[in-house]
Design a protein around this motif. Structure first.
Motif, PDB file in Angstrom:
ATOM      1  N   ASP A 168      14.893  -2.503  -2.554  1.00  0.00           N
ATOM      2  CA  ASP A 168      15.535  -3.416  -3.501  1.00  0.00           C
ATOM      3  C   ASP A 168      15.453  -2.910  -4.932  1.00  0.00           C
ATOM      4  N   LEU A 169      14.311  -2.318  -5.301  1.00  0.00           N
ATOM      5  CA  LEU A 169      14.063  -1.867  -6.666  1.00  0.00           C
ATOM      6  C   LEU A 169      13.530  -0.447  -6.644  1.00  0.00           C
ATOM      7  N   ARG A 170      13.721   0.246  -7.791  1.00  0.00           N
ATOM      8  CA  ARG A 170      13.202   1.601  -7.914  1.00  0.00           C
ATOM      9  C   ARG A 170      12.553   1.776  -9.290  1.00  0.00           C
ATOM     10  N   PHE A 171      11.251   2.098  -9.287  1.00  0.00           N
ATOM     11  CA  PHE A 171      10.537   2.508 -10.491  1.00  0.00           C
ATOM     12  C   PHE A 171      10.352   4.016 -10.377  1.00  0.00           C
ATOM     13  N   ALA A 172      10.469   4.739 -11.496  1.00  0.00           N
ATOM     14  CA  ALA A 172      10.407   6.202 -11.411  1.00  0.00           C
ATOM     15  C   ALA A 172       9.587   6.792 -12.551  1.00  0.00           C
ATOM     16  N   VAL A 173       9.063   7.980 -12.289  1.00  0.00           N
ATOM     17  CA  VAL A 173       8.351   8.753 -13.297  1.00  0.00           C
ATOM     18  C   VAL A 173       9.371   9.584 -14.074  1.00  0.00           C
ATOM     19  N   LEU A 217       2.736   9.203 -14.065  1.00  0.00           N
ATOM     20  CA  LEU A 217       2.378   8.538 -12.817  1.00  0.00           C
ATOM     21  C   LEU A 217       1.455   7.352 -13.049  1.00  0.00           C
ATOM     22  N   LYS A 218       0.505   7.507 -13.955  1.00  0.00           N
ATOM     23  CA  LYS A 218      -0.436   6.414 -14.225  1.00  0.00           C
ATOM     24  C   LYS A 218       0.294   5.183 -14.747  1.00  0.00           C
ATOM     25  N   ALA A 219       1.255   5.389 -15.649  1.00  0.00           N
ATOM     26  CA  ALA A 219       2.015   4.266 -16.201  1.00  0.00           C
ATOM     27  C   ALA A 219       2.868   3.610 -15.117  1.00  0.00           C
ATOM     28  N   MET A 220       3.458   4.432 -14.230  1.00  0.00           N
ATOM     29  CA  MET A 220       4.261   3.852 -13.158  1.00  0.00           C
ATOM     30  C   MET A 220       3.384   3.053 -12.198  1.00  0.00           C
ATOM     31  N   GLU A 221       2.218   3.579 -11.884  1.00  0.00           N
ATOM     32  CA  GLU A 221       1.315   2.854 -10.985  1.00  0.00           C
ATOM     33  C   GLU A 221       0.902   1.515 -11.584  1.00  0.00           C
ATOM     34  N   ALA A 222       0.709   1.457 -12.903  1.00  0.00           N
ATOM     35  CA  ALA A 222       0.372   0.195 -13.562  1.00  0.00           C
ATOM     36  C   ALA A 222       1.536  -0.785 -13.460  1.00  0.00           C
ATOM     37  N   ALA A 223       2.762  -0.277 -13.591  1.00  0.00           N
ATOM     38  CA  ALA A 223       3.944  -1.130 -13.480  1.00  0.00           C
ATOM     39  C   ALA A 223       4.120  -1.634 -12.049  1.00  0.00           C
ATOM     40  N   GLN A 275       1.686  -2.103  -9.966  1.00  0.00           N
ATOM     41  CA  GLN A 275       0.636  -3.118  -9.805  1.00  0.00           C
ATOM     42  C   GLN A 275       1.089  -4.444 -10.395  1.00  0.00           C
ATOM     43  N   ALA A 276       1.709  -4.404 -11.576  1.00  0.00           N
ATOM     44  CA  ALA A 276       2.190  -5.634 -12.214  1.00  0.00           C
ATOM     45  C   ALA A 276       3.279  -6.290 -11.357  1.00  0.00           C
ATOM     46  N   PHE A 277       4.156  -5.482 -10.790  1.00  0.00           N
ATOM     47  CA  PHE A 277       5.187  -6.021  -9.898  1.00  0.00           C
ATOM     48  C   PHE A 277       4.553  -6.686  -8.687  1.00  0.00           C
ATOM     49  N   ALA A 278       3.578  -6.005  -8.077  1.00  0.00           N
ATOM     50  CA  ALA A 278       2.907  -6.556  -6.900  1.00  0.00           C
ATOM     51  C   ALA A 278       2.193  -7.859  -7.242  1.00  0.00           C
ATOM     52  N   ASP A 279       1.557  -7.903  -8.413  1.00  0.00           N
ATOM     53  CA  ASP A 279       0.874  -9.130  -8.837  1.00  0.00           C
ATOM     54  C   ASP A 279       1.873 -10.266  -9.021  1.00  0.00           C
ATOM     55  N   ASN A 280       3.016  -9.952  -9.611  1.00  0.00           N
ATOM     56  CA  ASN A 280       4.024 -10.975  -9.870  1.00  0.00           C
ATOM     57  C   ASN A 280       4.575 -11.543  -8.563  1.00  0.00           C
ATOM     58  N   VAL A 281       4.923 -10.655  -7.639  1.00  0.00           N
ATOM     59  CA  VAL A 281       5.457 -11.112  -6.356  1.00  0.00           C
ATOM     60  C   VAL A 281       4.385 -11.865  -5.576  1.00  0.00           C
ATOM     61  N   SER A 282       3.161 -11.390  -5.676  1.00  0.00           N
ATOM     62  CA  SER A 282       2.066 -12.025  -4.950  1.00  0.00           C
ATOM     63  C   SER A 282       1.762 -13.420  -5.469  1.00  0.00           C
ATOM     64  N   SER A 283       2.140 -13.700  -6.714  1.00  0.00           N
ATOM     65  CA  SER A 283       1.906 -15.027  -7.261  1.00  0.00           C
ATOM     66  C   SER A 283       2.889 -16.058  -6.719  1.00  0.00           C
ATOM     67  N   MET A 284       3.974 -15.571  -6.111  1.00  0.00           N
ATOM     68  CA  MET A 284       4.949 -16.466  -5.486  1.00  0.00           C
ATOM     69  C   MET A 284       4.551 -16.703  -4.035  1.00  0.00           C
ATOM     70  N   SER A 285       4.979 -17.828  -3.475  1.00  0.00           N
ATOM     71  CA  SER A 285       4.787 -18.003  -2.046  1.00  0.00           C
ATOM     72  C   SER A 285       5.717 -17.034  -1.320  1.00  0.00           C
ATOM     73  N   ARG A 286       5.326 -16.629  -0.126  1.00  0.00           N
ATOM     74  CA  ARG A 286       6.169 -15.709   0.639  1.00  0.00           C
ATOM     75  C   ARG A 286       7.521 -16.340   0.940  1.00  0.00           C
TER      76      ARG A 286
END
Length: 255
Positions: free
Chosen positions: A117-122, A183-189, A191-202
């Motif tokens: 669905d989405l693409r984050f890139a270095v 890569l470090k900055a992308m991994e942080a982003a 993580q933020a995406f995963a946290d945001n989605v995880s805050s929603m109900s499935r």
């Protein structure tokens, strides 16, 4: 596979072959996607080493020269099986994110990223197709996937010329959602995406993805109707009631 918040991370792990797809990796990917459990709210697909994926490994039975099948349909049979991985990613009911840690090329490499669905890139990574170089037709769904975000003209240009699209330009085309300096900055982003989605109900994340997908082909009236149906359900959930209170508190108002 490993975990990131409530997201499952699937890693292409053949760095010595630049994460090129071979029969074993294909089966492992299909097994991994099939094993995604109900406790997973999102899937992150990434590569190990310096590339996301170099496509299909040409020195394995993934490539026609190494297939022992004399039928005129052998190529179609081969691709029908390989293409299952694209459908497995695209058809997931939960959000999917490609964390493009380096170049993604060919049907096998770029196709995996575009099926998400989405693409984050270095920064500095490039995306390209190869049919013009091999005198073949583009496969792995790229003829369908790329034009839906970049338009048919750009998709045809990439396919015919093999243009190596810088992810920075891909950002302006809509092919890439975010570009990060390293890569470090992308991994942080990620993580933020995963946290945001995880805050929603499935359930709400699944409905949101479904509704947005429908908007690509529905009429406005139809879209308004499905939005009303979906939110009619969401408004009754405990998750909505909790989130509403928290949201209003952040605005300094209470109801």
């Amino acid at each position: 596979m490993n975990r990131l918040s409530k997201a499952t991370v699937v890693t292409l792990d053949r760095p010595e072959r630049l994460n090129a797809l071979n029969p074993q990796m294909l089966e492992e990917l299909l097994d991994a996607f099939a094993a995604i459990g109900s406790d997973t709210h999102a899937v992150v697909l990434t590569g190990s080493g310096r590339l996301f994926s170099a496509g299909v490994d040409l020195d394995t039975p993934f490539f026609m020269e190494h297939v022992d099948d004399d039928s005129v349909y052998s190529g179609k049979r081969l691709l029908d099986h390989q293409h299952k991985v694209i459908e497995a990613i695209y058809d997931m009911s939960i959000p999917t994110l490609a964390a493009v840690n380096g170049h993604a090329c060919g049907g096998g490499g770029l196709g995996l990223a575009m099926a998400c669905d989405l693409r984050f890139a270095v920064a500095g990574s490039r995306l390209w197709m190869v049919p013009g170089a091999l005198d073949v037709v583009q496969d792995f769904g790229l003829s369908w996937l790329v034009q839906r975000v970049a338009g048919p003209s750009r998709a045809l240009h990439m396919a015919m010329t093999g243009y190596r699209l810088p992810v920075e330009e891909g950002l302006t085309w809509g092919v890439v959602n975010e570009v990060h300096p390293d890569l470090k900055a992308m991994e942080a982003a990620v993580q933020a995406f995963a946290d945001n989605v995880s805050s929603m109900s499935r359930d709400s994340a699944q409905m949101l993805k479904t509704i947005v997908r429908l908007g690509n082909s529905s009429s406005l009236h139809e879209q308004l109707q499905v939005e009303a149906i979906a939110n009619g359900l969401a408004f009754q959930s405990d998750e909505f009631k909790t989130k509403k209170k928290l949201y209003l508190d952040t605005l300094g108002g209470k109801k």
